[in-house]
Write a protein that holds these residues in place. Structure first.
Motif, PDB file in Angstrom:
ATOM      1  N   GLY A  42       0.819  -1.208   0.000  1.00 42.77           N
ATOM      2  CA  GLY A  42       0.000   0.000   0.000  1.00 42.77           C
ATOM      3  C   GLY A  42       0.851   1.257   0.000  1.00 42.77           C
ATOM      4  O   GLY A  42       0.443   2.289   0.504  1.00 42.77           O
ATOM      5  N   SER A  45      -0.808   4.266  -1.774  1.00 44.26           N
ATOM      6  CA  SER A  45      -2.221   4.525  -1.547  1.00 44.26           C
ATOM      7  C   SER A  45      -2.456   5.138  -0.172  1.00 44.26           C
ATOM      8  O   SER A  45      -1.695   4.936   0.754  1.00 44.26           O
ATOM      9  N   ARG A  90      -0.894   8.925   4.256  1.00 46.73           N
ATOM     10  CA  ARG A  90       0.045   8.145   3.436  1.00 46.73           C
ATOM     11  C   ARG A  90       1.199   7.780   4.360  1.00 46.73           C
ATOM     12  O   ARG A  90       1.671   8.616   5.134  1.00 46.73           O
TER      13      ARG A  90
END
Length: 125
Positions: A42, A45, A90
């Motif tokens: 991730g 994202s 983030r």
């Protein structure tokens, strides 16, 4: 020794399905591997921080993206950031040392493991 026809068909199917394929150039393979690593971790994202828990090895962050929750381990000081819970962020990661699993919470243990630690959290506006 005689091999039944069924086994021959199974072996032929496996050889065709599992055999070598043209995987592209080294650069293409590296790019695909990098995209897969980013998707798994991730890295690119935004995630929502659901919970921060101080543990023996670091700060455990429960994060959610797309309805899927996962746990990340971060630097201990991240657990002081209660303002992050419920926020979209983030995560920045880097290799870092944490007490080894074999230490079993013993603060005197000198062994360590190197893991990808969350060291930076950027709030998404």
């Amino acid at each position: 020794m005689r091999i039944p026809a069924t086994r021959v068909l199974i072996l032929a199917f496996c050889a065709a399905a599992c055999g070598p394929r043209d995987a592209g150039s080294g650069a293409e393979r590296a790019e695909r591997a990098e995209r897969a690593d980013s998707a798994i971790a991730g890295a690119d994202s935004a995630v929502v921080v659901r919970e921060l828990t101080l543990g023996d090895r670091g700060c455990y962050l429960q994060v959610e993206a797309g309805g899927v929750r996962r746990e990340e381990i971060g630097a201990m000081e991240l657990c002081e950031r209660a303002d992050l819970v419920g926020r979209t962020v983030r995560l920045g990661r880097a290799p870092g040392a944490v007490p080894a699993m074999s230490c079993q919470g013993d603060p005197e243990c000198a062994q360590s493991d190197t893991v990808m630690l969350v060291h930076r959290v950027d709030v998404v506006p």
